[in-house]
Structures are given as structure tokens and as C-alpha cells.
Scaffold this active site. Structure first.
Site, PDB file in Angstrom:
ATOM      1  N   ALA A 108       0.180   6.374  -8.432  1.00  0.00           N
ATOM      2  CA  ALA A 108      -0.106   7.785  -7.737  1.00  0.00           C
ATOM      3  C   ALA A 108      -0.449   7.202  -5.979  1.00  0.00           C
ATOM      4  CB  ALA A 108      -1.588   8.212  -8.221  1.00  0.00           C
ATOM      5  N   LYS A 109      -0.534   8.085  -5.285  1.00  0.00           N
ATOM      6  CA  LYS A 109      -0.782   7.951  -3.862  1.00  0.00           C
ATOM      7  C   LYS A 109      -1.182   9.009  -3.356  1.00  0.00           C
ATOM      8  CE  LYS A 109       0.047   4.291  -1.306  1.00  0.00           C
ATOM      9  NZ  LYS A 109      -0.164   2.911  -1.590  1.00  0.00           N
ATOM     10  N   GLY A 110      -1.889   8.854  -2.205  1.00  0.00           N
ATOM     11  CA  GLY A 110      -2.472  10.172  -1.486  1.00  0.00           C
ATOM     12  C   GLY A 110      -2.260   9.846   0.029  1.00  0.00           C
TER      13      GLY A 110
END
Ligand code: GLU
Length: 446
Positions: A108-110
């Protein structure tokens, strides 16, 4: 022809180069698309009151790429380059990274599109809190677990934890985010973990004889692009192992001394002036020049798309160890391979950060406090094992190359000849292969 620098297209190219080497192609039955496309993309609009009363509207993203092997895991960055495609690519690389070092997370990444260098501490706090409130239950200790990335740090992780905990009172919220400070569930060694991991990977790669021409880090000349969390610690750690740090840089430029930099002076100048530029009287470098410095080992520790078709031909290092995510483009990879410059890819070299995040997450679930020596020993073990897996895989793929090429030709008759696998392709093949195997074991629901 201008190079396609869209990070998500870059990730796709890397995936397409690796998939022909993963298992029995007929056994894919459409699964490749499932394993490449992001599972979930959340984009949020964040109105934030600035210190002068102006309401600025920021855009934030969180992408969960794949959760076949476990909950989403990956950092949050505050940077002007953040957009949906960048976050998608970074989330994809997290899936591969976690699979490669064999920790039970997906990717995941944000990120929030903003210039963190122009924000006050209070403005950053309001952006972080508003972002986490807007994400709501899109993150959680068993679903998607953020961490630091560019221009976010332990303080940002406290705001993330606190905001999430306000929305989930009465629960143990510590495992919702990693990279926290020591007095709030953090683990010793997390802040240096990425750099320690870069070091263990490079050291072991050399130790097992995978790098003809360099027999030891002792005496090797090292140039480091980027003086953030990864680059700054890496400089000290490689120096302590006997390497000569000949150049370091940040976004404004660099400093260069072929006899080795005085790192104490460089660090003091960075803290005082906000840049490494000017730390020495002369020996100044422009931001691009750092990559072309004469050295044995180049460590890009800044961001994506730094080694490109434009400058790959001028790299003088024999080994590139990617502390940043996505610093080398696919065309640069081809040029470097032709020039026999080896690249330890990001998903291997910089995995130390997420490995120690995993230890922090376990620690928080068990309400324990680990010791720094435990963290370092286990990190070293994980990094060495993953390095060996990549080197072994590449040997096996090269040995079977004719067969892989024939098989690929039969399947895609118009396709150009399959290039010989690089360490990146081998690493991606291991990671995608593991994810595919788990996906097959679990099956497609329903
Ligand atoms: N942002 C780091 C990375 O790109 C760390 C992620 C994490 O610890 O979850 O690997």
C-alpha cells in the site's frame, strides 16, 4: 523519443519483464492482471486552514495494491510529485518488497500533494490529521498500516496514531501505524532501518561474490544522492564499515571530495543551513552531477526517475544500490545492463524500513518492547536471505534463458526477444512468483 517517466507505467514495464520468468505461463490464466492492478484507490480532498487563515485544498491518496499475502503496508509521503499514478506505483513496489523479504503484508502507499518544506509544523499536523480522518476505516491495524516516507517522520506517525485512536477509543490502536517514536510504541532502530538494510544487502551481495571487481566495502568509494532519512544514515553506516564517502547531495545540490567527506561537518551544515551545499569551501555539485561522480558504489536515496536514458551512459559506479523507490527507469536499466553496471533494486535494497516496521507491528500487537540488538540481528537475517534469493534466482533464470525465450516466443510470437534478466527482474520474479503461489493456494473468491 522522450522517455515515459510515469511511475505506474514504469512498474508495469518491470512487471512485464518479470512475468515471463514466473512459473508456467499457461498456468497464469489471466491472473497477471489481478496481480498487477491495485485493489483499492481512495482519493480525498483535504481543506486545511493555513497559519494565515487561508483555506488551502490539498489532494490525498491511499492505494492498497494487493492483500493476497497480508494487510496493506506502506508509507505516506508529503511531496509535490504525489498523484494517483505515483502512489499506485509505490504501492505496487511495496507488494513486491514485502513478498521478497517474506513478511506477511501486501502493498500500500499514501501521499498528500504538498510542499512540506513550505509548511509550518502546525500546518503539517492539520494536514496529517485531516488526511487520516478522511481515510477513516480505509486504514486499520489488520487492513492497511501506514508508515513514514518522504517528508513524514515519527512526529507525523504520532498524529496519525492519535487521530485514528480518537476515532477508535478503547482499542489497542498502536499497530495501525509504524515508525512511531520510542515512547509511543516505536521500536529501537526503525529510523535507521532503511539505511541498515541498504548496508546489509550491499555487504552481503559483495560477500557472496556476486560483485566481481569489488571485494569489500572497506575502501570502496561511495556517492549518495539524497540526504533524508535513508541517505544521511547510509553515509555514516557505510563510512563506519570502511567506505570512503566521496559525495552526498540533497535537492539543492551536493558536495564532493575524492578523498572522502568530513560527514560531521556535512551533517552540521545540513542542520544549520537546511542543505549540504556549501558544507565545504569548494567541491560543489549540481543536483544531477552526483550521479556521475567517480566511485565504485552509487546509492540513489532521493526519489523516482533519477537515473534515466539521459544520464545512465555517464554513471561511473560499478554497483548501484537503490535506497530510494524507483530511482532507475527501465531504459536506464537497459543501458546499465549493457555497460555491465549492476543494480541492487529498490524492492530488495530499501526493504529494511518495512522489515523493521513489521517488527514494530508485532511488538505493538503483543504489547512488548524489543531490544535494538534483536531488531538488528533479525533485520540482517532478512536482508541477507532476500539478497541470496535474488542472486540465486538470477543465476537460475540466466541458465534457463534459452528455454524461457523459446516458451515466450511460442506464447507471444510477435514479441521481441526476452532480455536477459537483471537483478531487478530476478527480484520481481521472486516476489510476483510468491504472490502468485499464495493467490493460487487461496483461490479466487467466491
Ligand atoms: N516508506 C518505506 C518504504 O517505502 C517504509 C514503509 C513501511 O515501513 O511500511 O519502504
Amino acid at each position: 523519443m522522450t522517455e515515459d517517466l510515469n511511475p505506474h507505467h514504469v512498474a508495469r514495464r518491470q512487471f512485464d519483464l518479470a512475468t515471463p520468468f514466473v512459473g508456467d505461463l499457461d498456468g497464469w490464466r489471466g491472473m497477471a492482471e489481478w496481480l498487477f492492478q491495485p485493489e483499492k484507490i481512495v482519493s480525498v480532498t483535504l481543506p486545511v486552514e493555513m497559519d494565515d487563515g487561508y483555506v488551502h485544498t490539498f489532494l490525498g491518496y491511499r492505494v492498497v495494491h494487493n492483500t493476497v499475502r497480508g494487510p496493506g503496508k506502506g508509507g505516506i509521503r508529503f511531496h509535490p510529485s504525489v498523484d494517483e499514478d505515483e502512489v499506485k506505483a509505490l504501492a505496487t513496489w511495496m507488494t513486491w518488497k514485502c513478498a521478497l523479504v517474506d513478511i506477511p503484508f501486501g502493498g500500500a502507499k499514501g501521499g498528500v500533494n504538498c510542499d512540506a518544506t513550505a509548511l509550518s509544523e502546525n500546518e503539517k499536523r492539520r494536514i496529517a490529521r485531516r488526511f487520516i480522518a478522511a481515510l477513516g476505516d480505509n486504514i486499520g491495524p489488520h487492513t492497511d498500516i501506514p508508515a513514514p516516507d518522504m517528508y513524514t517522520d515519527a512526529q507525523t506517525m504520532v498524529w496519525i496514531y492519535d487521530t485514528y485512536h480518537m476515532m477508535h477509543p478503547g482499542e489497542n490502536s498502536l499497530p495501525v501505524v509504524t515508525g512511531k517514536p520510542l515512547d509511543l510504541g516505536g521500536i529501537p532502530g526503525r529510523s535507521t532501518a532503511t539505511a541498515r538494510g541498504v548496508f546489509f544487502a550491499a555487504e552481503h551481495f559483495i560477500e557472496i561474490g556476486a560483485m566481481p571487481g569489488i571485494s569489500s566495502l572497506d575502501g570502496a568509494r561511495v556517492a549518495i544522492q539524497g540526504y533524508g532519512n535513508a541517505g544521511r544514515h547510509a553515509a555514516r553506516i557505510f563510512r563506519d564499515a570502511g567506505a570512503t564517502i566521496v559525495a552526498v547531495s540533497d535537492s539543492r545540490g551536493g558536495v564532493h571530495d575524492p578523498n572522502g567527506l568530513d560527514l560531521t561537518r556535512v551533517a552540521a551544515h545540513k542542520d544549520e543551513a537546511g542543505t549540504v551545499v556549501g558544507a565545504l569551501g569548494d567541491g560543489k555539485l549540481t543536483p544531477g552531477e552526483i550521479l556521475e561522480v567517480e566511485c565504485e558504489i552509487l546509492i540513489p536515496a532521493a526519489m523516482e526517475n533519477q537515473i534515466t536514458a539521459d544520464n545512465a551512459g555517464r554513471v561511473q559506479a560499478q554497483l548501484i544500490v537503490e535506497a530510494a523507490n524507483g530511482p532507475t527507469t527501465p531504459t536506464a536499466d537497459e543501458i546499465l545492463a549493457e555497460r555491465d553496471i549492476k543494480v541492487l533494486p529498490d524492492i530488495l535494497a530499501n526493504a529494511g524500513g518495512v522489515v523493521v516496521s513489521y517488527f514494530e507491528w508485532i511488538q505493538n500487537l503483543q504489547n512488548e518492547q524489543w531490544e535494538e540488538h534483536q531488531v538488528d540481528e533479525l533485520l540482517a537475517k532478512k536482508m541477507r536471505r532476500a539478497t541470496e534469493a535474488v542472486v540465486t534466482e538470477r543465476v537460475a533464470l540466466c541458465e534457463g534463458l534459452d528455454e524461457y525465450r523459446t516458451r515466450w516466443q511460442e506464447r507471444v510470437p510477435d514479441a521481441p526477444t526476452l532480455p536477459a534478466p537483471t537483478f531487478r527482474t530476478a527480484a520481481t520474479a521472486v516476489a510476483v512468483g510468491r504472490t502468485k503461489a499464495t493467490a493460487e493456494a487461496r483461490g479466487v473468491w467466491p
